[in-house]
Scaffold this motif. Structure first.
Motif, PDB file in Angstrom:
ATOM      1  N   ARG A   1      -2.908   8.177   5.906  1.00 31.65           N
ATOM      2  CA  ARG A   1      -3.820   7.084   6.265  1.00 31.65           C
ATOM      3  C   ARG A   1      -3.025   5.842   6.671  1.00 31.65           C
ATOM      4  N   LEU A   2      -1.957   5.545   5.940  1.00 31.81           N
ATOM      5  CA  LEU A   2      -1.124   4.386   6.252  1.00 31.81           C
ATOM      6  C   LEU A   2      -0.523   4.504   7.648  1.00 31.81           C
ATOM      7  N   ARG A   3      -0.070   5.686   7.987  1.00 32.49           N
ATOM      8  CA  ARG A   3       0.510   5.891   9.322  1.00 32.49           C
ATOM      9  C   ARG A   3      -0.537   5.618  10.416  1.00 32.49           C
ATOM     10  N   ARG A   4      -1.755   6.116  10.201  1.00 30.22           N
ATOM     11  CA  ARG A   4      -2.840   5.887  11.165  1.00 30.22           C
ATOM     12  C   ARG A   4      -3.170   4.394  11.250  1.00 30.22           C
ATOM     13  N   TRP A   5      -3.185   3.723  10.098  1.00 31.52           N
ATOM     14  CA  TRP A   5      -3.475   2.292  10.081  1.00 31.52           C
ATOM     15  C   TRP A   5      -2.395   1.499  10.824  1.00 31.52           C
ATOM     16  N   ARG A   6      -1.135   1.848  10.629  1.00 36.60           N
ATOM     17  CA  ARG A   6      -0.051   1.134  11.327  1.00 36.60           C
ATOM     18  C   ARG A   6      -0.220   1.228  12.842  1.00 36.60           C
ATOM     19  N   ARG A   7      -0.545   2.443  13.319  1.00 34.99           N
ATOM     20  CA  ARG A   7      -0.750   2.615  14.774  1.00 34.99           C
ATOM     21  C   ARG A   7      -1.927   1.776  15.261  1.00 34.99           C
ATOM     22  N   ALA A   8      -3.002   1.765  14.504  1.00 32.68           N
ATOM     23  CA  ALA A   8      -4.186   1.007  14.923  1.00 32.68           C
ATOM     24  C   ALA A   8      -3.913  -0.495  14.930  1.00 32.68           C
TER      25      ALA A   8
ATOM     26  N   ASP B   1      -4.674 -13.502   1.876  1.00 35.70           N
ATOM     27  CA  ASP B   1      -3.468 -14.212   1.476  1.00 35.70           C
ATOM     28  C   ASP B   1      -3.306 -14.119  -0.036  1.00 35.70           C
ATOM     29  N   GLY B   2      -2.082 -13.899  -0.481  1.00 35.76           N
ATOM     30  CA  GLY B   2      -1.804 -13.801  -1.901  1.00 35.76           C
ATOM     31  C   GLY B   2      -2.080 -12.433  -2.499  1.00 35.76           C
ATOM     32  N   VAL B   3      -2.556 -11.486  -1.703  1.00 34.41           N
ATOM     33  CA  VAL B   3      -2.817 -10.129  -2.178  1.00 34.41           C
ATOM     34  C   VAL B   3      -1.718  -9.236  -1.612  1.00 34.41           C
ATOM     35  N   PRO B   4      -0.996  -8.499  -2.479  1.00 35.93           N
ATOM     36  CA  PRO B   4       0.183  -7.764  -2.013  1.00 35.93           C
ATOM     37  C   PRO B   4      -0.100  -6.417  -1.354  1.00 35.93           C
ATOM     38  N   THR B   5      -1.332  -6.119  -0.999  1.00 38.64           N
ATOM     39  CA  THR B   5      -1.657  -4.826  -0.410  1.00 38.64           C
ATOM     40  C   THR B   5      -2.830  -4.980   0.553  1.00 38.64           C
TER      41      THR B   5
ATOM     42  N   TYR C   1       0.837  -1.200   0.000  1.00 41.47           N
ATOM     43  CA  TYR C   1       0.000   0.000   0.000  1.00 41.47           C
ATOM     44  C   TYR C   1       0.877   1.257   0.000  1.00 41.47           C
ATOM     45  N   GLN C   2       1.945   1.230   0.780  1.00 43.70           N
ATOM     46  CA  GLN C   2       2.859   2.372   0.865  1.00 43.70           C
ATOM     47  C   GLN C   2       3.522   2.640  -0.487  1.00 43.70           C
ATOM     48  N   ALA C   3       3.891   1.597  -1.199  1.00 39.40           N
ATOM     49  CA  ALA C   3       4.519   1.780  -2.517  1.00 39.40           C
ATOM     50  C   ALA C   3       3.566   2.495  -3.466  1.00 39.40           C
ATOM     51  N   GLY C   4       2.303   2.115  -3.433  1.00 40.83           N
ATOM     52  CA  GLY C   4       1.318   2.791  -4.272  1.00 40.83           C
ATOM     53  C   GLY C   4       1.161   4.256  -3.895  1.00 40.83           C
ATOM     54  N   ALA C   5       1.164   4.539  -2.607  1.00 44.25           N
ATOM     55  CA  ALA C   5       1.038   5.924  -2.147  1.00 44.25           C
ATOM     56  C   ALA C   5       2.219   6.767  -2.625  1.00 44.25           C
ATOM     57  N   TRP C   6       3.434   6.205  -2.531  1.00 38.77           N
ATOM     58  CA  TRP C   6       4.616   6.940  -2.990  1.00 38.77           C
ATOM     59  C   TRP C   6       4.572   7.159  -4.500  1.00 38.77           C
TER      60      TRP C   6
ATOM     61  N   VAL D   1      -3.461  17.127  -7.787  1.00 44.30           N
ATOM     62  CA  VAL D   1      -4.464  16.192  -7.269  1.00 44.30           C
ATOM     63  C   VAL D   1      -3.818  14.841  -6.939  1.00 44.30           C
ATOM     64  N   ALA D   2      -2.977  14.339  -7.830  1.00 52.44           N
ATOM     65  CA  ALA D   2      -2.301  13.064  -7.583  1.00 52.44           C
ATOM     66  C   ALA D   2      -1.370  13.143  -6.373  1.00 52.44           C
ATOM     67  N   ALA D   3      -0.649  14.253  -6.238  1.00 53.69           N
ATOM     68  CA  ALA D   3       0.251  14.419  -5.088  1.00 53.69           C
ATOM     69  C   ALA D   3      -0.541  14.474  -3.783  1.00 53.69           C
ATOM     70  N   ILE D   4      -1.675  15.153  -3.795  1.00 53.96           N
ATOM     71  CA  ILE D   4      -2.519  15.215  -2.593  1.00 53.96           C
ATOM     72  C   ILE D   4      -3.057  13.818  -2.259  1.00 53.96           C
ATOM     73  N   ALA D   5      -3.464  13.065  -3.282  1.00 52.75           N
ATOM     74  CA  ALA D   5      -3.957  11.695  -3.050  1.00 52.75           C
ATOM     75  C   ALA D   5      -2.854  10.817  -2.457  1.00 52.75           C
ATOM     76  N   GLY D   6      -1.649  10.924  -2.982  1.00 55.67           N
ATOM     77  CA  GLY D   6      -0.535  10.143  -2.450  1.00 55.67           C
ATOM     78  C   GLY D   6      -0.178  10.534  -1.028  1.00 55.67           C
ATOM     79  N   GLY D   7      -0.169  11.832  -0.757  1.00 50.58           N
ATOM     80  CA  GLY D   7       0.107  12.301   0.606  1.00 50.58           C
ATOM     81  C   GLY D   7      -0.970  11.838   1.578  1.00 50.58           C
TER      82      GLY D   7
END
Length: 175
Positions: free
Chosen positions: A80-87, A161-165, A17-22, A69-75
Protein backbone atom coordinates in the motif's frame (compact mmCIF):
# COMPACT_ATOMS: atom_id res chain seq x y z
CA UNK A 1 -0.23 22.99 -7.58
CA UNK A 2 2.81 20.98 -6.57
CA UNK A 3 2.60 17.22 -6.07
CA UNK A 4 2.37 16.06 -2.46
CA UNK A 5 5.67 14.21 -2.87
CA UNK A 6 7.41 17.61 -3.23
CA UNK A 7 6.16 18.75 0.20
CA UNK A 8 9.09 18.47 2.67
CA UNK A 9 6.77 16.98 5.35
CA UNK A 10 5.64 14.07 3.16
CA UNK A 11 8.78 11.85 3.28
CA UNK A 12 8.85 11.88 7.09
CA UNK A 13 5.18 10.91 7.36
CA UNK A 14 5.62 8.10 4.83
CA UNK A 15 8.73 6.88 6.65
CA UNK A 16 6.73 6.69 9.88
CA UNK A 17 4.11 4.54 8.16
CA UNK A 18 6.84 2.38 6.59
CA UNK A 19 8.47 1.79 9.99
CA UNK A 20 5.18 0.48 11.35
CA UNK A 21 4.76 -1.82 8.35
CA UNK A 22 8.26 -3.26 8.83
CA UNK A 23 7.52 -3.81 12.54
CA UNK A 24 4.40 -5.82 11.70
CA UNK A 25 6.20 -7.82 9.04
CA UNK A 26 9.27 -8.51 11.20
CA UNK A 27 7.27 -9.26 14.34
CA UNK A 28 5.07 -11.66 12.42
CA UNK A 29 8.01 -13.53 10.95
CA UNK A 30 9.68 -13.74 14.36
CA UNK A 31 6.48 -15.06 15.99
CA UNK A 32 6.02 -17.71 13.29
CA UNK A 33 9.64 -18.83 13.55
CA UNK A 34 9.38 -19.01 17.35
CA UNK A 35 6.24 -21.11 16.96
CA UNK A 36 8.03 -23.56 14.69
CA UNK A 37 11.06 -23.72 17.03
CA UNK A 38 8.77 -24.31 20.00
CA UNK A 39 7.05 -27.14 18.12
CA UNK A 40 10.39 -28.75 17.29
CA UNK A 41 11.53 -28.44 20.93
CA UNK A 42 8.25 -29.89 22.23
CA UNK A 43 8.50 -32.86 19.87
CA UNK A 44 12.12 -33.46 20.87
CA UNK A 45 11.24 -33.33 24.59
CA UNK A 46 8.27 -35.64 24.11
CA UNK A 47 10.36 -38.09 22.05
CA UNK A 48 13.24 -38.22 24.53
CA UNK A 49 11.28 -38.28 27.78
CA UNK A 50 7.97 -39.70 26.63
CA UNK A 51 6.30 -36.86 28.51
CA UNK A 52 3.77 -34.52 26.88
CA UNK A 53 3.91 -30.79 27.44
CA UNK A 54 0.37 -29.57 28.11
CA UNK A 55 -0.75 -26.42 26.30
CA UNK A 56 2.29 -26.20 24.03
CA UNK A 57 0.23 -27.13 20.97
CA UNK A 58 -2.11 -24.18 21.51
CA UNK A 59 0.82 -21.81 22.00
CA UNK A 60 2.46 -23.12 18.81
CA UNK A 61 -0.74 -22.66 16.80
CA UNK A 62 -1.24 -19.15 18.22
CA UNK A 63 2.33 -18.12 17.41
CA UNK A 64 2.33 -19.52 13.89
CA UNK A 65 -1.15 -18.30 12.92
CA UNK A 66 -0.77 -14.92 14.66
CA UNK A 67 2.69 -14.47 13.17
CA UNK A 68 1.43 -15.29 9.68
CA UNK A 69 -1.43 -12.81 10.02
CA UNK A 70 0.91 -10.07 11.30
CA UNK A 71 3.42 -10.74 8.50
CA UNK A 72 0.66 -10.55 5.88
CA UNK A 73 -0.58 -7.26 7.41
CA UNK A 74 2.94 -5.81 7.33
CA UNK A 75 3.51 -6.95 3.75
CA UNK A 76 0.17 -5.48 2.70
CA UNK A 77 1.07 -2.18 4.34
CA UNK A 78 4.36 -2.09 2.41
CA UNK A 79 2.53 -2.73 -0.88
CA UNK A 80 0.00 0.00 0.00
CA UNK A 81 2.85 2.39 0.85
CA UNK A 82 4.45 1.82 -2.54
CA UNK A 83 1.14 2.60 -4.28
CA UNK A 84 0.70 5.71 -2.13
CA UNK A 85 4.21 6.98 -2.96
CA UNK A 86 3.49 6.70 -6.70
CA UNK A 87 0.15 8.48 -6.33
CA UNK A 88 1.66 11.33 -4.29
CA UNK A 89 4.11 12.05 -7.13
CA UNK A 90 1.20 13.40 -9.20
CA UNK A 91 -1.45 14.37 -6.62
CA UNK A 92 -1.31 17.60 -4.60
CA UNK A 93 -2.22 17.86 -0.92
CA UNK A 94 -5.51 19.60 -0.19
CA UNK A 95 -5.83 21.40 3.12
CA UNK A 96 -9.04 21.34 5.06
CA UNK A 97 -10.72 20.48 8.34
CA UNK A 98 -11.20 16.97 9.65
CA UNK A 99 -14.47 16.18 11.42
CA UNK A 100 -14.98 12.97 13.36
CA UNK A 101 -18.44 11.40 13.23
CA UNK A 102 -17.71 8.07 14.91
CA UNK A 103 -14.93 5.65 15.84
CA UNK A 104 -13.62 5.36 12.27
CA UNK A 105 -16.05 7.62 10.38
CA UNK A 106 -14.55 10.89 9.17
CA UNK A 107 -15.51 13.88 7.08
CA UNK A 108 -12.90 16.00 5.30
CA UNK A 109 -14.00 19.55 4.57
CA UNK A 110 -11.64 21.01 1.94
CA UNK A 111 -10.54 24.62 2.28
CA UNK A 112 -13.35 26.87 1.09
CA UNK A 113 -16.05 24.39 2.12
CA UNK A 114 -19.28 26.18 3.00
CA UNK A 115 -21.49 24.14 5.31
CA UNK A 116 -24.44 26.46 4.65
CA UNK A 117 -24.37 25.62 0.93
CA UNK A 118 -26.93 22.82 0.41
CA UNK A 119 -24.98 21.48 -2.60
CA UNK A 120 -21.61 21.31 -0.82
CA UNK A 121 -20.77 18.02 0.82
CA UNK A 122 -17.66 17.03 2.74
CA UNK A 123 -15.67 14.01 1.64
CA UNK A 124 -16.98 11.19 3.85
CA UNK A 125 -14.28 8.67 4.75
CA UNK A 126 -13.72 5.49 6.75
CA UNK A 127 -10.29 4.65 8.16
CA UNK A 128 -8.55 1.72 6.50
CA UNK A 129 -6.87 0.68 9.74
CA UNK A 130 -9.01 -0.77 12.49
CA UNK A 131 -6.33 -0.71 15.17
CA UNK A 132 -7.51 1.06 18.29
CA UNK A 133 -4.42 3.24 18.72
CA UNK A 134 -4.53 4.53 15.11
CA UNK A 135 -8.26 5.23 15.38
CA UNK A 136 -7.73 7.17 18.62
CA UNK A 137 -4.85 9.11 17.11
CA UNK A 138 -7.09 10.23 14.23
CA UNK A 139 -9.94 11.06 16.63
CA UNK A 140 -7.63 13.50 18.42
CA UNK A 141 -7.41 15.42 15.12
CA UNK A 142 -11.13 16.33 15.24
CA UNK A 143 -11.48 19.93 14.07
CA UNK A 144 -7.81 20.19 13.10
CA UNK A 145 -6.51 21.48 9.81
CA UNK A 146 -5.04 18.53 7.94
CA UNK A 147 -3.67 17.64 4.52
CA UNK A 148 -5.51 15.08 2.38
CA UNK A 149 -4.73 13.62 -1.02
CA UNK A 150 -6.80 11.35 -3.20
CA UNK A 151 -4.50 8.42 -3.96
CA UNK A 152 -6.91 6.08 -5.69
CA UNK A 153 -10.42 5.76 -7.02
CA UNK A 154 -11.92 5.70 -3.52
CA UNK A 155 -8.78 5.97 -1.39
CA UNK A 156 -7.49 9.03 0.46
CA UNK A 157 -4.36 9.71 2.46
CA UNK A 158 -4.47 11.99 5.53
CA UNK A 159 -1.56 13.78 7.20
CA UNK A 160 -1.25 16.52 9.79
CA UNK A 161 1.51 18.69 11.18
CA UNK A 162 3.09 17.14 14.26
CA UNK A 163 1.85 13.64 13.38
CA UNK A 164 4.71 11.26 12.49
CA UNK A 165 2.73 9.09 10.05
CA UNK A 166 -0.03 9.09 7.46
CA UNK A 167 -3.49 7.54 7.70
CA UNK A 168 -5.30 5.79 4.89
CA UNK A 169 -9.05 6.13 4.43
CA UNK A 170 -11.64 4.97 1.90
CA UNK A 171 -14.44 7.12 0.58
CA UNK A 172 -17.70 6.05 2.19
CA UNK A 173 -20.96 5.84 0.33
CA UNK A 174 -21.32 6.34 -3.42
CA UNK A 175 -18.25 8.53 -4.05
Amino acid sequence: MHPAADDPRTPGALTGYQAGAWRWLGGGVIAAVLGVLLAVAAVAIAASSGRRLPGVGLVVVALVVGGAVAAIAGGGALVRLRRWRRALETTPWQTGTLRIAGPAVLAFEPAGYDETDPLAEPVRLRLISTSVWRTRAVQRLDGATIRAARVGDREWLLAADGVPTVYGARAAGRR
